[in-house]
Every structure is written in structure tokens, then in C-alpha cells.
Write an enzyme that holds these catalytic residues in place. Structure first.
Site, PDB file in Angstrom:
ATOM      1  N   GLU A   1       0.837  -1.204   0.000  1.00  0.00           N
ATOM      2  CA  GLU A   1       0.000   0.000   0.000  1.00  0.00           C
ATOM      3  C   GLU A   1       0.865   1.245   0.000  1.00  0.00           C
ATOM      4  O   GLU A   1       2.080   1.179   0.203  1.00  0.00           O
ATOM      5  CB  GLU A   1      -0.873   0.031   1.269  1.00  0.00           C
TER       6      GLU A   1
ATOM      7  N   ASP B   1      -9.829   1.937  -4.195  1.00  0.00           N
ATOM      8  CA  ASP B   1      -8.855   1.950  -3.098  1.00  0.00           C
ATOM      9  C   ASP B   1      -8.034   3.244  -3.201  1.00  0.00           C
ATOM     10  O   ASP B   1      -8.601   4.324  -3.144  1.00  0.00           O
ATOM     11  CB  ASP B   1      -8.015   0.669  -3.189  1.00  0.00           C
TER      12      ASP B   1
ATOM     13  N   ASN C   1      -9.837   5.808   2.239  1.00  0.00           N
ATOM     14  CA  ASN C   1      -8.785   5.423   1.301  1.00  0.00           C
ATOM     15  C   ASN C   1      -8.257   6.614   0.522  1.00  0.00           C
ATOM     16  O   ASN C   1      -7.965   7.643   1.120  1.00  0.00           O
ATOM     17  CB  ASN C   1      -9.273   4.258   0.423  1.00  0.00           C
TER      18      ASN C   1
ATOM     19  N   ARG D   1      -7.609   1.528  12.940  1.00  0.00           N
ATOM     20  CA  ARG D   1      -6.246   1.923  12.579  1.00  0.00           C
ATOM     21  C   ARG D   1      -6.323   2.988  11.503  1.00  0.00           C
ATOM     22  O   ARG D   1      -7.335   3.132  10.824  1.00  0.00           O
ATOM     23  CB  ARG D   1      -5.434   0.734  12.070  1.00  0.00           C
TER      24      ARG D   1
ATOM     25  N   ASN E   1      -5.400   4.629   7.876  1.00  0.00           N
ATOM     26  CA  ASN E   1      -5.271   4.045   6.546  1.00  0.00           C
ATOM     27  C   ASN E   1      -4.709   5.107   5.600  1.00  0.00           C
ATOM     28  O   ASN E   1      -3.877   5.895   6.021  1.00  0.00           O
ATOM     29  CB  ASN E   1      -6.633   3.480   6.118  1.00  0.00           C
TER      30      ASN E   1
HETATM   31 CA    CA Z   1      -5.809   1.461   0.689  1.00  0.00          CA
END
Ligand code: CA
Length: 281
Positions: free
Chosen positions: A16, A196, A146, A98, A100
Site C-alpha cells: 500500500e 482503493d 482510502n 487503525r 489508513n
Molecule cells: Ca488502501
């Protein structure tokens, strides 16, 4: 588009947050469940650091090193990559959440959101870390926070909550960092295919990774679909432009269906990117 290259780095469980650091000529990314930050330098040297916690977003820091959005706050990783220093806590009282994905605006404010590890709808939020290290909650009711990016004039901020199957857009005030007037920019995915991470290129087009969709899609500034780039991994997580000419697109993926699951790819799609804004705190 040049053929995609699979780069010679370890496959990630969940790669990521690719981020090209122009000051170093190096690409950084994370493997979230492995609690690692990775670096690939222009000379091919690969380095990985154990961060002791999941890292969801990376930004270069104006003074050197990196700023990270991690398990329970924003952290700084020193230029040697040896030490994490807390910048500000975020949702430290919500153990199931958490941090991101995230990104910085031109003024150096670091926007990053949160999500529940169990992906509970509405459990997350979006935060803004100022250069003074003050944290402001700018949006609530988020599922999986995201990709974030801005139009070329910073009058708009693009934003993905993956659970909505949309890329949304806000009016953005670059003077204050305030967001408002949320609306749909583009529908993306459906069912198990969700949007995403994202990257805005020098034409103002928005590249969005499709988790479950094995592709990146590129939208024009008016939201029309311009291009689809197939990736040999089902779970495409994010992308970032890099290289000295910012014309190489780096693409992170996660383990799963497809021959390239978890691999890091690069290619030259014919578009040019913008340098990542650093965190100025
Ligand atoms: Ca992501």
C-alpha cells in the site's frame, strides 16, 4: 503504455501507500499487516524497516525522513529509518481502528483517515494533521478511508471511502484546509470490487486502484472514464508516479488471485505525475 515490470522486491501481504520521494529519488511503500515500510532506491537497493505497527500512509517530510499514518496516530520516521517519533495521536481510544490511506496538500497538511479492522461501516473518520501537529477531525461516518488527492488548482479534493463504491469530491479551501459540499465524482467498482488508493496526474486526471478488480482506472477531471489499465493481480491497492521525470507509475497490490498478487509493478502509461507534497511539520 510500456509493458508492466514486476520489480525485484519481496511480495507484500498487503502492499500500500506508494510514495515517490523526489529529494531521495526513492520509492517508499508499506506492507500493512507486516508492519513494514519499504524503500526502493534508484540504484535498485531495497530496504525494509519494522515499524512495530501497521502503517497506512506515507508522506515525505519537508525536513527529511517520512511522516506516517499508522495504528493510532501520525508518526515521523527519521531519515535513517531507525526511529519512530509520535507527532499526534488519532483514535488512540478506539483499539479496533487503525489509520489508513492519506496524502498532503500543497501547504503541507497531512490528511489521512481511519477504518475499523473488521471493516464495520461508519466506524472510521478523516483527519487533518496541521504543520503545527494539531489534529482536526474533518469527516465522520467513514467505512474504509482510502485514496485522497486534489485537483490541479486545489479547488477540489478527491476522496474514496471504499465501502461506498464511489470516488467523491469535496470543494476544497487551500487557505484553510476546509472541505465541504461532498458529491459523487465517479462510480467505481461494485460488489467485491471496490475503489482503493488514487493518484492525480499532471493532466488533472485521477487514477484509482480497483481492489478485487485487477485494474487501475483513469478518470478525466469531469469524471468520465478515460482509460483502464489491467494489472495481473486482483487486489490492486494504490499507485504513485515517480522516477526523475515522474512518468513511471508504481502500482502496489495485495496477495490474492492473479499471478502478481502482492507484487510491486511499474510501467510508463504515457501520463506524467506530480511530485508528492511533503508534510511541512
Ligand atoms: Ca488502501
Amino acid at each position: 503504455m510500456s509493458p508492466l515490470a514486476q520489480l525485484p522486491v519481496p511480495r507484500a501481504a498487503l502492499g500500500e501507500a506508494p510514495c515517490w520521494n523526489p529529494a531521495e529519488g526513492a520509492l517508499y511503500w508499506t506492507d500493512i499487516p507486516a508492519h513494514q515500510v519499504h524503500r526502493l532506491a534508484a540504484d535498485g537497493t531495497h530496504t525494509a524497516w519494522d515499524t512495530g505497527q501497521p502503517v497506512g500512509a506515507i508522506a515525505p517530510r519537508a525536513g527529511g525522513g517520512l511522516a506516517l499514518a499508522a495504528k493510532d496516530g501520525f508518526w515521523a520516521l527519521d531519515p535513517a529509518g531507525s526511529q519512530l517519533t509520535l507527532l499526534a495521536r488519532v483514535e488512540a481510544d478506539v483499539p479496533g481502528n487503525r489509520m489508513n490511506d492519506g496524502a498532503c496538500d500543497r501547504a503541507g497538511r497531512f490528511f489521512a483517515g481511519t477504518m475499523a479492522e473488521d471493516e464495520s461501516p461508519g466506524a472510521g473518520a478523516l483527519y487533518r494533521l496541521g504543520p503545527d501537529h494539531a489534529v482536526t477531525r474533518v469527516l465522520g461516518g467513514v467505512g474504509i478511508s482510502n485514496g485522497i488527492g486534489w485537483s490541479l488548482d486545489e479547488s477540489r479534493m478527491y476522496y474514496v471511502d471504499s465501502l461506498t463504491h464511489r470516488v467523491d469530491v469535496f470543494d476544497y479551501d487551500p487557505a484553510s484546509g476546509a472541505i465541504g459540499n461532498r458529491r459523487v465524482f465517479a462510480a467505481a467498482g461494485g460488489g467485491a470490487v471496490v475503489p482503493d488508493g488514487l493518484a492525480v496526474d499532471a493532466d488533472g486526471c485521477v487514477w484509482v486502484a480497483l481492489w478485487g478488480g485487477g485494474a487501475l482506472v483513469r478518470y478525466r477531471p469531469d469524471g468520465r472514464l478515460a482509460q483502464t489499465l489491467q494489472i495481473p493481480a486482483a487486489h490492486v491497492t494504490s499507485c504513485a508516479f515517480g522516477g526523475t521525470d515522474l512518468a513511471t507509475l508504481y502500482i502496489t497490490t495485495a496477495a490474492g488471485p492473479g499471478a502478481g498478487g502482492g507484487a510491486l509493478f511499474s510501467g510508463r502509461p504515457g501520463a506524467t505525475g506530480l511530485p508528492a507534497n511533503p508534510f511541512r511539520g
